[in-house]
Design a protein around this motif. Structure first.
Motif, mmCIF file in Angstrom:
data_model
loop_
_atom_site.group_PDB
_atom_site.id
_atom_site.type_symbol
_atom_site.label_atom_id
_atom_site.label_comp_id
_atom_site.label_asym_id
_atom_site.label_seq_id
_atom_site.Cartn_x
_atom_site.Cartn_y
_atom_site.Cartn_z
ATOM 1 N N SER A 280 -6.708 1.966 9.200
ATOM 2 C CA SER A 280 -6.637 3.427 8.949
ATOM 3 C C SER A 280 -5.658 4.104 7.838
ATOM 4 C CB SER A 280 -5.844 3.990 10.209
ATOM 5 O OG SER A 280 -4.767 3.622 10.497
ATOM 6 N N SER A 281 -5.884 5.090 7.402
ATOM 7 C CA SER A 281 -5.400 5.694 6.139
ATOM 8 C C SER A 281 -3.817 5.976 6.419
ATOM 9 C CB SER A 281 -5.937 7.009 5.739
ATOM 10 O OG SER A 281 -5.841 8.049 6.935
ATOM 11 N N LEU A 282 -3.007 5.824 5.333
ATOM 12 C CA LEU A 282 -1.445 6.085 5.417
ATOM 13 C C LEU A 282 -1.131 7.455 5.040
ATOM 14 C CD1 LEU A 282 -1.745 3.055 5.486
ATOM 15 C CD2 LEU A 282 0.470 2.753 4.171
ATOM 16 N N ILE B 55 0.861 -1.268 0.038
ATOM 17 C CA ILE B 55 0.022 0.174 -0.104
ATOM 18 C C ILE B 55 0.904 1.298 0.112
ATOM 19 C CG2 ILE B 55 -1.949 1.078 1.203
ATOM 20 C CD1 ILE B 55 -2.568 -1.553 2.407
ATOM 21 N N ILE B 56 0.832 2.119 -0.922
ATOM 22 C CA ILE B 56 1.640 3.319 -1.280
ATOM 23 C C ILE B 56 1.092 4.430 -0.824
ATOM 24 C CG2 ILE B 56 2.611 4.697 -3.173
ATOM 25 C CD1 ILE B 56 3.723 1.782 -2.900
ATOM 26 N N ALA B 57 2.152 5.113 -0.047
ATOM 27 C CA ALA B 57 1.651 6.570 0.718
ATOM 28 C C ALA B 57 2.554 7.553 -0.362
ATOM 29 C CB ALA B 57 1.665 6.902 1.878
ATOM 30 N N GLN B 58 2.058 8.134 -1.358
ATOM 31 C CA GLN B 58 2.973 8.921 -2.262
ATOM 32 C C GLN B 58 3.725 10.150 -1.452
ATOM 33 O OE1 GLN B 58 4.447 8.050 -4.900
ATOM 34 N NE2 GLN B 58 2.905 6.523 -5.629
ATOM 35 N N ALA B 59 4.793 10.453 -1.687
ATOM 36 C CA ALA B 59 5.351 11.604 -1.159
ATOM 37 C C ALA B 59 4.651 13.046 -1.582
ATOM 38 C CB ALA B 59 6.964 11.835 -1.412
ATOM 39 N N ARG C 298 7.349 -2.040 6.843
ATOM 40 C CA ARG C 298 6.781 -0.669 6.944
ATOM 41 C C ARG C 298 8.126 0.382 6.496
ATOM 42 N NH1 ARG C 298 1.419 0.313 8.852
ATOM 43 N NH2 ARG C 298 0.739 -1.497 10.134
ATOM 44 N N HIS C 299 7.421 1.522 5.806
ATOM 45 C CA HIS C 299 8.603 2.380 5.606
ATOM 46 C C HIS C 299 8.060 3.739 5.269
ATOM 47 C CE1 HIS C 299 12.137 4.013 3.554
ATOM 48 N NE2 HIS C 299 11.457 4.468 2.693
ATOM 49 N N ASN C 300 8.448 4.734 6.053
ATOM 50 C CA ASN C 300 8.191 6.092 5.749
ATOM 51 C C ASN C 300 6.859 6.330 5.832
ATOM 52 O OD1 ASN C 300 8.986 8.800 5.547
ATOM 53 N ND2 ASN C 300 8.451 8.669 3.245
ATOM 54 N N HIS C 301 6.058 6.015 6.738
ATOM 55 C CA HIS C 301 4.827 6.427 7.014
ATOM 56 C C HIS C 301 3.981 6.312 8.167
ATOM 57 C CE1 HIS C 301 2.408 2.565 7.919
ATOM 58 N NE2 HIS C 301 3.253 2.068 7.088
ATOM 59 N N THR C 302 3.070 7.153 8.673
ATOM 60 C CA THR C 302 2.238 7.112 9.765
ATOM 61 C C THR C 302 0.741 6.273 9.372
ATOM 62 O OG1 THR C 302 1.351 9.209 9.298
ATOM 63 C CG2 THR C 302 3.230 9.105 10.770
ATOM 64 N N GLY C 303 0.118 5.867 10.480
ATOM 65 C CA GLY C 303 -1.209 5.332 9.947
ATOM 66 C C GLY C 303 -1.069 3.743 9.610
ATOM 67 N N GLY C 304 -2.033 3.254 8.905
ATOM 68 C CA GLY C 304 -2.019 1.956 8.715
ATOM 69 C C GLY C 304 -2.163 1.016 9.801
ATOM 70 N N GLU C 305 -3.119 1.308 10.862
ATOM 71 C CA GLU C 305 -3.283 0.835 11.843
ATOM 72 C C GLU C 305 -4.578 -0.443 11.448
ATOM 73 O OE1 GLU C 305 -3.191 2.995 16.081
ATOM 74 O OE2 GLU C 305 -4.572 3.883 14.567
ATOM 75 N N ALA D 268 -6.154 2.848 3.393
ATOM 76 C CA ALA D 268 -5.381 1.493 3.162
ATOM 77 C C ALA D 268 -6.565 0.552 3.107
ATOM 78 C CB ALA D 268 -4.943 1.219 4.543
ATOM 79 N N ALA D 269 -7.887 0.770 3.311
ATOM 80 C CA ALA D 269 -9.149 -0.120 3.047
ATOM 81 C C ALA D 269 -10.242 0.784 2.668
ATOM 82 C CB ALA D 269 -9.518 -0.793 4.505
ATOM 83 N N PRO D 270 -10.173 1.040 1.482
ATOM 84 C CA PRO D 270 -11.118 1.820 0.726
ATOM 85 C C PRO D 270 -12.631 1.403 1.066
ATOM 86 C CG PRO D 270 -9.879 0.903 -0.938
ATOM 87 C CD PRO D 270 -9.185 0.600 0.182
#
Length: 209
Positions: free
Chosen positions: A186-188, A112-116, A143-150, A123-125
């Motif tokens: 949750s969203s990223l 799941i990608i969170a673009q800069a 996980r890399h360079n993100h918040t959220g994703g719970e 994460a779950a639309p």
């Protein structure tokens, strides 16, 4: 109710992390933020084998985001299937769910990608949902360079607050009874604006019969 959270053995994900770098964007509505593969696999007394490719379909009442669409993805790689890490994931899932020695499970491999420089990504639309199986397992690989994703687990889709919120780190997993509980995530958002953020995970589903 059935909810089980746990962790794989130390180092179990090390052999499979690089496989996520080979994922391609989905060709469907989630393609802007999900790279993925999908396969059905057979577990036979601990041995994992790939079943013939099939399209993945969920009805619109289960998946309000992209239901009633026959979605075709690349199969999991042979290297991944034969890795000790992936086999341990399948074995853990089967053990916790008390699946028969010969059983079938479906596996979604996702990044799941969170673009800069962009807003947060869902994460779950599909929102709070069930997947139409007996069991759903979420296994975090990296996980890399993100918040959220719970991972959020609910007693009912109508509850105001989740039963639990889990920020699963690499090697951790959660398995829920898909008949009695509901889930979402949750969203990223990317942390460093100069770098993409991502959550690498497997979603495994199975029914008892």
């Amino acid at each position: 109710m059935f909810l089980h959270a746990g962790a794989l053995a130390d180092g179990a994900v090390d052999s499979i992390q690089a496989d996520f770098d080979k994922l391609k964007p989905s060709a469907y509505k989630d393609g802007a933020f999900r790279y993925r593969k999908y396969s059905k696999v057979r577990l036979d007394d601990g041995a994992v084998s790939l079943l013939p490719s099939e399209a993945f379909v969920q009805t619109g009442d289960i998946n309000r985001f992209q239901g009633d669409v026959a979605r075709t993805y690349d199969d999991l790689s042979g290297e991944l299937l034969n890795s000790q890490g992936f086999q341990s994931i399948c074995a853990e899932f089967a053990t916790v769910c008390k699946l028969p020695a010969q059983s079938t499970m479906e596996v979604h491999q996702m990044r799941i990608i969170a673009q800069a420089g962009t807003d947060s990504v869902e994460a779950a639309p599909e929102g709070i949902h069930q997947d139409g199986f007996d069991f759903v397992g979420v296994f975090t690989i990296a996980r890399h360079n993100h918040t959220g994703g719970e991972l959020l687990v609910w007693r009912s889709q109508h509850d105001d607050s989740p039963l639990t919120r889990l920020n699963l780190i690499a090697g951790e997993f959660c398995i829920v009874n898909d008949k009695s509980l509901w889930h979402s995530a949750s969203s990223l958002s990317a942390i460093n604006g100069d770098d993409v953020g991502y959550w690498d995970l497997f979603v495994l589903t199975a029914s008892s019969s």
